[in-house]
Design a protein around this motif. Structure first.
Motif, mmCIF file in Angstrom:
data_model
loop_
_atom_site.group_PDB
_atom_site.id
_atom_site.type_symbol
_atom_site.label_atom_id
_atom_site.label_comp_id
_atom_site.label_asym_id
_atom_site.label_seq_id
_atom_site.Cartn_x
_atom_site.Cartn_y
_atom_site.Cartn_z
ATOM 1 N N THR A 336 0.825 -1.219 0.000
ATOM 2 C CA THR A 336 0.000 0.000 0.000
ATOM 3 C C THR A 336 0.851 1.258 0.000
ATOM 4 O O THR A 336 0.399 2.314 -0.430
ATOM 5 C CB THR A 336 -0.914 0.023 1.238
ATOM 6 O OG1 THR A 336 -0.096 0.096 2.428
ATOM 7 C CG2 THR A 336 -1.780 -1.226 1.287
ATOM 8 N N GLY A 337 2.071 1.163 0.521
ATOM 9 C CA GLY A 337 2.947 2.334 0.587
ATOM 10 C C GLY A 337 2.871 3.102 1.890
ATOM 11 O O GLY A 337 3.631 4.044 2.097
ATOM 12 N N ASN A 338 1.964 2.710 2.801
ATOM 13 C CA ASN A 338 1.788 3.468 4.041
ATOM 14 C C ASN A 338 3.029 3.410 4.937
ATOM 15 O O ASN A 338 3.511 4.429 5.443
ATOM 16 C CB ASN A 338 0.561 2.949 4.805
ATOM 17 C CG ASN A 338 -0.732 3.230 4.072
ATOM 18 O OD1 ASN A 338 -0.840 4.232 3.358
ATOM 19 N ND2 ASN A 338 -1.710 2.359 4.204
ATOM 20 N N SER A 339 3.559 2.205 5.165
ATOM 21 C CA SER A 339 4.752 2.071 5.995
ATOM 22 C C SER A 339 5.943 2.768 5.352
ATOM 23 O O SER A 339 6.757 3.405 6.039
ATOM 24 C CB SER A 339 5.072 0.593 6.230
ATOM 25 O OG SER A 339 4.030 -0.044 6.941
ATOM 26 N N ALA A 340 6.050 2.637 4.039
ATOM 27 C CA ALA A 340 7.143 3.291 3.326
ATOM 28 C C ALA A 340 7.086 4.805 3.512
ATOM 29 O O ALA A 340 8.100 5.462 3.743
ATOM 30 C CB ALA A 340 7.100 2.927 1.846
ATOM 31 N N ASN A 341 5.882 5.368 3.409
ATOM 32 C CA ASN A 341 5.736 6.813 3.577
ATOM 33 C C ASN A 341 6.162 7.259 4.969
ATOM 34 O O ASN A 341 6.777 8.318 5.132
ATOM 35 C CB ASN A 341 4.292 7.235 3.303
ATOM 36 C CG ASN A 341 3.996 7.367 1.823
ATOM 37 O OD1 ASN A 341 4.907 7.399 1.000
ATOM 38 N ND2 ASN A 341 2.727 7.447 1.461
ATOM 39 N N HIS A 342 5.830 6.473 6.001
ATOM 40 C CA HIS A 342 6.243 6.821 7.364
ATOM 41 C C HIS A 342 7.768 6.831 7.470
ATOM 42 O O HIS A 342 8.360 7.750 8.050
ATOM 43 C CB HIS A 342 5.659 5.820 8.364
ATOM 44 C CG HIS A 342 4.209 6.027 8.664
ATOM 45 N ND1 HIS A 342 3.713 7.237 9.101
ATOM 46 C CD2 HIS A 342 3.150 5.182 8.580
ATOM 47 C CE1 HIS A 342 2.404 7.125 9.283
ATOM 48 N NE2 HIS A 342 2.037 5.896 8.969
ATOM 49 N N ALA A 343 8.408 5.802 6.923
ATOM 50 C CA ALA A 343 9.864 5.712 7.004
ATOM 51 C C ALA A 343 10.535 6.840 6.228
ATOM 52 O O ALA A 343 11.485 7.471 6.710
ATOM 53 C CB ALA A 343 10.321 4.359 6.467
ATOM 54 N N ILE A 344 10.052 7.111 5.037
ATOM 55 C CA ILE A 344 10.646 8.166 4.214
ATOM 56 C C ILE A 344 10.436 9.530 4.871
ATOM 57 O O ILE A 344 11.330 10.390 4.868
ATOM 58 C CB ILE A 344 10.041 8.134 2.794
ATOM 59 C CG1 ILE A 344 10.373 6.808 2.110
ATOM 60 C CG2 ILE A 344 10.561 9.297 1.955
ATOM 61 C CD1 ILE A 344 9.545 6.516 0.888
ATOM 62 N N GLU A 345 9.268 9.731 5.462
ATOM 63 C CA GLU A 345 8.979 10.990 6.143
ATOM 64 C C GLU A 345 9.976 11.232 7.273
ATOM 65 O O GLU A 345 10.454 12.361 7.472
ATOM 66 C CB GLU A 345 7.556 10.980 6.686
ATOM 67 C CG GLU A 345 7.150 12.245 7.436
ATOM 68 C CD GLU A 345 7.115 13.469 6.529
ATOM 69 O OE1 GLU A 345 7.403 14.566 7.045
ATOM 70 O OE2 GLU A 345 6.809 13.315 5.330
ATOM 71 N N LEU A 346 10.309 10.180 8.014
ATOM 72 C CA LEU A 346 11.274 10.329 9.101
ATOM 73 C C LEU A 346 12.645 10.717 8.550
ATOM 74 O O LEU A 346 13.311 11.617 9.084
ATOM 75 C CB LEU A 346 11.380 9.029 9.895
ATOM 76 C CG LEU A 346 12.448 9.027 11.000
ATOM 77 C CD1 LEU A 346 12.142 10.095 12.032
ATOM 78 C CD2 LEU A 346 12.550 7.660 11.660
ATOM 79 N N LEU A 347 13.067 10.060 7.475
ATOM 80 C CA LEU A 347 14.359 10.397 6.874
ATOM 81 C C LEU A 347 14.388 11.838 6.390
ATOM 82 O O LEU A 347 15.386 12.545 6.566
ATOM 83 C CB LEU A 347 14.653 9.444 5.712
ATOM 84 C CG LEU A 347 14.867 7.970 6.083
ATOM 85 C CD1 LEU A 347 14.985 7.120 4.819
ATOM 86 C CD2 LEU A 347 16.107 7.809 6.946
ATOM 87 N N VAL A 348 13.293 12.284 5.788
ATOM 88 C CA VAL A 348 13.214 13.669 5.314
ATOM 89 C C VAL A 348 13.268 14.636 6.487
ATOM 90 O O VAL A 348 13.938 15.679 6.430
ATOM 91 C CB VAL A 348 11.933 13.876 4.474
ATOM 92 C CG1 VAL A 348 11.730 15.356 4.163
ATOM 93 C CG2 VAL A 348 12.000 13.067 3.178
ATOM 94 N N GLN A 349 12.565 14.301 7.574
ATOM 95 C CA GLN A 349 12.607 15.145 8.768
ATOM 96 C C GLN A 349 14.008 15.229 9.359
ATOM 97 O O GLN A 349 14.374 16.228 9.980
ATOM 98 C CB GLN A 349 11.624 14.624 9.816
ATOM 99 C CG GLN A 349 10.160 14.856 9.481
ATOM 100 C CD GLN A 349 9.236 14.377 10.580
ATOM 101 O OE1 GLN A 349 9.678 13.971 11.655
ATOM 102 N NE2 GLN A 349 7.939 14.412 10.313
ATOM 103 N N LYS A 350 14.786 14.173 9.173
ATOM 104 C CA LYS A 350 16.167 14.155 9.665
ATOM 105 C C LYS A 350 17.123 14.886 8.718
ATOM 106 O O LYS A 350 18.326 14.905 8.948
ATOM 107 C CB LYS A 350 16.636 12.712 9.851
ATOM 108 C CG LYS A 350 15.895 11.961 10.960
ATOM 109 C CD LYS A 350 16.186 12.548 12.334
ATOM 110 C CE LYS A 350 15.530 11.744 13.431
ATOM 111 N NZ LYS A 350 15.809 12.297 14.782
#
Length: 415
Positions: A336-350
């Motif tokens: 679905t991409g939901n977990s991927a979006n959470h992980a990528i969002e964290l990397l972007v925030q970092k």
């Protein structure tokens, strides 16, 4: 100064267009004459592309053709099949509606496409793929029946009108008043009455036209799969063969891991190819100079579930300098991409730029790719297969999930 074109000049120009002028074969070779394989002649794949005026149909077709550079493609424009006007119609040409289905010579269009499907040349050589583009190519059932895939380019009405005004003023020398008059009298009623209702026949709808790179990439992937099936008597891509093995419900766990390992190597190697590099010279054992490349050392590898844990708990830490690195994000399945979006969002925030994140996975679902790439358009996704049947009930999905930890370990081992 050149004389400004009037609406009558414009429609006369349309009425005098020669038939077949829209046929072009950007990738056809001069020596190709007919399509055949070990089992005899085979028919090309026919794709219809429809949508309103200035929706981006031609742009979509051109982008597909460019990505299918290794296949022979013929583009047929419906505008090349206007029927000739009678003497009486020419006298009142300013009242003639060129956006009506009756304005086209559908029989001639059908004959042309049928000949191309049979491998015959019609001012162009035989092809692997035929693209039929036009505002009303879905209107006639007989034309639709010739298509293997139907695509509708769906663009906002205001955007289409703005493009039409700009195009007609720049390319056809018309003024705003005449463009708007023709749009209100003919173009919009034809769109509402004929073009928009034909949207229901589309297999694929592309919002925003040529701006939607994700949708076009998925279509090209599907076309490559279909064209590959056409060539299956002579050539079977290695990764398709391995996917056939690992999707067999009778396969042993050992063989599943072995062939998945081979596929993962291909994915990882392709992902590493996106890393930045600099030119580097080395001295060979024969004392000669070899000029090659040196890949960036500042990279970090993460399984997706580790990044998700870092999102949820303060006890998992990412490197302090992660914002300065390129990140390979690993996951077995992009569903679905939901977990991927959470992980990528964290990397972007970092502080990691989207363009520095490369998402590697063994198999992806179209909805997952759409979900991730829509939110993070600069992200790179590398996968070995797009599985349109990926869902919680499918056998392949259950096998992927049951062996996820094993495969993720293999993915890390490749690095």
């Amino acid at each position: 100064m050149p004389k400004e074109k009037t609406s009558i000049d414009y429609v006369l120009e349309k009425a005098s267009r020669p038939h077949f002028s829209g046929l072009r074969s950007p990738t056809a070779t001069a020596t190709s004459t007919a399509l055949s394989d070990a089992n005899g002649p085979r028919q090309p794949f026919v794709m219809g592309v429809s949508g309103g005026t200035a929706s981006g149909k031609t742009t979509v077709c051109d982008m597909i053709i460019q990505q299918l550079h290794d296949h022979r493609v013929v583009l047929a424009n419906q505008d090349s099949f206007y029927r000739g006007l009678t003497t009486e119609e020419l006298k009142r040409v300013h009242e003639y509606n060129f956006d009506n289905p009756d304005a086209f010579d559908t029989e001639q269009l059908l004959g042309c496409i049928e000949k191309l499907k049979d491998g015959q040349s019609v001012q162009v050589n035989a092809s692997d793929d035929i693209i039929l583009e036009g505002i009303l190519v879905f209107h006639d059932q007989c034309v639709r029946n010739l298509m293997n895939m139907k695509i509708f380019v769906d663009t906002d009405a205001d955007v289409r009108l703005a493009r039409r005004i700009r195009r007609d003023m720049v390319e056809r020398g018309r003024d705003v008043s005449s463009v708007l008059e023709q749009y209100a009298k003919f173009v919009k009623p034809a769109f509402d009455g004929f073009v928009l209702p034909s949207k229901k026949y589309a297999n694929v709808i592309i919002p925003r036209g040529g701006e939607n790179h994700v949708a076009i990439d998925l279509i090209v992937q599907h076309l490559r799969t279909k064209l590959g099936q056409h060539d299956s008597a002579k050539y079977i891509p290695m990764h398709i063969g391995m996917h056939t093995l690992i999707r067999d419900r009778e396969i042993s766990k050992h063989d599943f891991v072995f062939y998945s390992d081979r596929l993962i190597r291909l994915v990882v190697e392709h992902g590493l190819g996106h890393f930045p590099f600099t030119e580097k010279q080395v001295i060979t054992p024969t004392a000669s100079v070899y000029t090659g490349v040196d890949f960036a050392k500042s990279c970090v590898v993460f399984p997706l579930f580790e990044v998700v844990k870092a999102w949820k708990t303060p006890y998992v830490h990412l490197p302090k300098d992660i914002s300065e690195r390129h990140v390979l994000l690993l996951d077995l399945v992009l569903a679905t991409g939901n977990s991927a979006n959470h992980a990528i969002e964290l990397l972007v925030q970092k502080g990691v730029p989207e363009s520095h994140i490369i998402f590697l996975n063994l198999v992806s679902a179209p909805e997952g790719i759409h979900c991730v790439c829509k939110r993070f358009p600069s992200l790179k996704v590398v996968t070995s297969e797009i599985d349109v049947a990926l869902n919680g009930e499918s056998v392949s999905y259950q096998v992927w999930v049951s062996l996820e930890i094993d495969i993720l370990v293999l993915m890390i081992d490749q690095l």
